[in-house]
Design a protein around this motif. Structure first.
Motif, PDB file in Angstrom:
ATOM      1  N   ASP A   1       0.852  -1.188   0.000  1.00  0.00           N
ATOM      2  CA  ASP A   1       0.000   0.000   0.000  1.00  0.00           C
ATOM      3  C   ASP A   1       0.891   1.243   0.000  1.00  0.00           C
ATOM      4  N   THR A   2       0.584   2.213  -0.898  1.00  0.00           N
ATOM      5  CA  THR A   2       1.441   3.389  -1.064  1.00  0.00           C
ATOM      6  C   THR A   2       1.470   4.267   0.199  1.00  0.00           C
ATOM      7  N   ASP A   3       0.386   4.372   0.914  1.00  0.00           N
ATOM      8  CA  ASP A   3       0.371   5.174   2.146  1.00  0.00           C
ATOM      9  C   ASP A   3       1.275   4.552   3.221  1.00  0.00           C
ATOM     10  N   ILE A   4       1.143   3.255   3.394  1.00  0.00           N
ATOM     11  CA  ILE A   4       1.966   2.556   4.393  1.00  0.00           C
ATOM     12  C   ILE A   4       3.433   2.594   3.979  1.00  0.00           C
ATOM     13  N   ALA A   5       3.714   2.409   2.696  1.00  0.00           N
ATOM     14  CA  ALA A   5       5.089   2.458   2.200  1.00  0.00           C
ATOM     15  C   ALA A   5       5.690   3.850   2.421  1.00  0.00           C
ATOM     16  N   SER A   6       4.899   4.893   2.218  1.00  0.00           N
ATOM     17  CA  SER A   6       5.384   6.269   2.424  1.00  0.00           C
ATOM     18  C   SER A   6       5.676   6.539   3.892  1.00  0.00           C
ATOM     19  N   ILE A   7       4.779   6.124   4.756  1.00  0.00           N
ATOM     20  CA  ILE A   7       4.993   6.311   6.200  1.00  0.00           C
ATOM     21  C   ILE A   7       6.220   5.518   6.658  1.00  0.00           C
ATOM     22  N   SER A   8       6.342   4.294   6.147  1.00  0.00           N
ATOM     23  CA  SER A   8       7.478   3.443   6.496  1.00  0.00           C
ATOM     24  C   SER A   8       8.792   4.078   6.046  1.00  0.00           C
ATOM     25  N   TYR A   9       8.808   4.635   4.849  1.00  0.00           N
ATOM     26  CA  TYR A   9      10.012   5.286   4.318  1.00  0.00           C
ATOM     27  C   TYR A   9      10.381   6.510   5.167  1.00  0.00           C
ATOM     28  N   ALA A  10       9.383   7.313   5.516  1.00  0.00           N
ATOM     29  CA  ALA A  10       9.637   8.504   6.339  1.00  0.00           C
ATOM     30  C   ALA A  10      10.159   8.100   7.721  1.00  0.00           C
ATOM     31  N   TYR A  11       9.589   7.038   8.275  1.00  0.00           N
ATOM     32  CA  TYR A  11      10.046   6.527   9.563  1.00  0.00           C
ATOM     33  C   TYR A  11      11.496   6.061   9.466  1.00  0.00           C
ATOM     34  N   LYS A  12      11.837   5.376   8.386  1.00  0.00           N
ATOM     35  CA  LYS A  12      13.204   4.883   8.180  1.00  0.00           C
ATOM     36  C   LYS A  12      14.186   6.052   8.117  1.00  0.00           C
ATOM     37  N   LYS A  13      13.847   7.106   7.391  1.00  0.00           N
ATOM     38  CA  LYS A  13      14.731   8.280   7.272  1.00  0.00           C
ATOM     39  C   LYS A  13      14.899   8.974   8.630  1.00  0.00           C
ATOM     40  N   ALA A  14      13.816   9.107   9.387  1.00  0.00           N
ATOM     41  CA  ALA A  14      13.884   9.753  10.700  1.00  0.00           C
ATOM     42  C   ALA A  14      14.743   8.922  11.663  1.00  0.00           C
ATOM     43  N   MET A  15      14.579   7.608  11.629  1.00  0.00           N
ATOM     44  CA  MET A  15      15.375   6.735  12.487  1.00  0.00           C
ATOM     45  C   MET A  15      16.847   6.786  12.106  1.00  0.00           C
ATOM     46  N   LYS A  16      17.145   6.851  10.818  1.00  0.00           N
ATOM     47  CA  LYS A  16      18.540   6.933  10.370  1.00  0.00           C
ATOM     48  C   LYS A  16      19.184   8.204  10.896  1.00  0.00           C
ATOM     49  N   LYS A  17      18.432   9.310  10.828  1.00  0.00           N
ATOM     50  CA  LYS A  17      18.953  10.585  11.325  1.00  0.00           C
ATOM     51  C   LYS A  17      19.184  10.516  12.834  1.00  0.00           C
ATOM     52  N   MET A  18      18.274   9.895  13.566  1.00  0.00           N
ATOM     53  CA  MET A  18      18.421   9.758  15.007  1.00  0.00           C
ATOM     54  C   MET A  18      19.610   8.858  15.363  1.00  0.00           C
ATOM     55  N   ILE A  19      19.798   7.783  14.645  1.00  0.00           N
ATOM     56  CA  ILE A  19      20.925   6.875  14.889  1.00  0.00           C
ATOM     57  C   ILE A  19      22.247   7.578  14.605  1.00  0.00           C
ATOM     58  N   ASP A  20      22.300   8.309  13.497  1.00  0.00           N
ATOM     59  CA  ASP A  20      23.526   9.049  13.168  1.00  0.00           C
ATOM     60  C   ASP A  20      23.837  10.096  14.232  1.00  0.00           C
ATOM     61  N   THR A  21      22.835  10.751  14.761  1.00  0.00           N
ATOM     62  CA  THR A  21      23.032  11.761  15.808  1.00  0.00           C
ATOM     63  C   THR A  21      23.454  11.107  17.116  1.00  0.00           C
ATOM     64  N   SER A  22      22.880   9.958  17.423  1.00  0.00           N
ATOM     65  CA  SER A  22      23.221   9.290  18.681  1.00  0.00           C
ATOM     66  C   SER A  22      24.664   8.800  18.693  1.00  0.00           C
ATOM     67  N   VAL A  23      25.244   8.523  17.550  1.00  0.00           N
ATOM     68  CA  VAL A  23      26.644   8.108  17.475  1.00  0.00           C
ATOM     69  C   VAL A  23      27.546   9.231  17.968  1.00  0.00           C
ATOM     70  N   GLN A  24      27.157  10.463  17.744  1.00  0.00           N
ATOM     71  CA  GLN A  24      27.958  11.602  18.174  1.00  0.00           C
ATOM     72  C   GLN A  24      27.980  11.754  19.685  1.00  0.00           C
ATOM     73  N   THR A  25      26.986  11.243  20.395  1.00  0.00           N
ATOM     74  CA  THR A  25      26.975  11.358  21.852  1.00  0.00           C
ATOM     75  C   THR A  25      28.020  10.468  22.499  1.00  0.00           C
ATOM     76  N   VAL A  26      28.541   9.508  21.776  1.00  0.00           N
ATOM     77  CA  VAL A  26      29.591   8.643  22.297  1.00  0.00           C
ATOM     78  C   VAL A  26      30.834   9.468  22.628  1.00  0.00           C
ATOM     79  N   LEU A  27      30.970  10.594  22.005  1.00  0.00           N
ATOM     80  CA  LEU A  27      32.108  11.477  22.227  1.00  0.00           C
ATOM     81  C   LEU A  27      32.282  11.788  23.712  1.00  0.00           C
TER      82      LEU A  27
END
Length: 183
Positions: free
Chosen positions: A20-46
């Motif tokens: 379903d295109t709506d679910i696929a779009s929400i899933s894609y947006a969630y994936k991008k947001a999680m990637k950004k959060m994971i990349d940011t959390s790596v910086q806290t290891v500093l």
């Protein structure tokens, strides 16, 4: 197996829902947001990895943490200790305990002797240490101490002592003599 960095909700849903295109779009947006959060959390290891930082990062970290007694010419291990303790020292600035901790960190050993312990004027103190100090390091240390000490206190002197390990033998005896008088 899907890595958590690449996971998205659509990957665990049945095909009928994930197509379903709506679910696929929400899933894609969630994936991008999680990637950004994971990349940011790596910086806290500093903050948790101060012991593995190079000197340039330590200098920047000292600026960010507003490390009070930080001087770029200090040895790298001293810089690490200063950055680790900076928050604690902000909370305890102006106390004898903070000055003692600073002495231990910068000089390695030493102690504060307050005026009432050596008969000085009220509000004065001196520092006793066995660390080796030259003129430039003594001036640098005095500048650092002026930032952590109580503003109403005055540093009179920094006294150096050295420990000598020798065998010292002391002997004593008592000789008692008796006089007898014969008549």
């Amino acid at each position: 197996m899907i890595k958590y960095k690449d996971a998205e909700p659509a990957s665990v849903l049945p095909y009928i829902l994930s197509s379903d295109t709506d679910i696929a779009s929400i899933s894609y947006a969630y994936k991008k947001a999680m990637k950004k959060m994971i990349d940011t959390s790596v910086q806290t290891v500093l903050y948790a990895d101060i012991d593995c930082m190079d000197e340039e990062l330590l200098d920047l970290m000292a600026l960010e943490c507003r490390t009070q007694y930080y001087v770029e010419s200090l040895p790298i291990d001293t810089k690490m200790k200063l950055i680790k303790n900076s928050l604690i020292w902000h909370q305890r600035a102006g106390t004898t305990g903070a000055v003692n901790e600073l002495i231990d960190t910068v000089l390695g050993e030493g102690e504060v002797v307050e005026w009432f312990n050596f008969g000085g004027a009220p509000g004065t103190f001196k520092i006793l240490t066995s660390a080796k100090l030259n003129d430039s390091s003594l001036k640098q240390f005095q500048n650092i101490i002026s930032k952590v000490k109580n503003m109403s206190s005055s540093l009179i002197s920094v006294e150096q002592s050295c420990k000598i390990d020798i065998n010292l033998y002391v002997g004593a005896s008592i000789v008692q003599s008796m006089k007898t008088v014969i008549k």
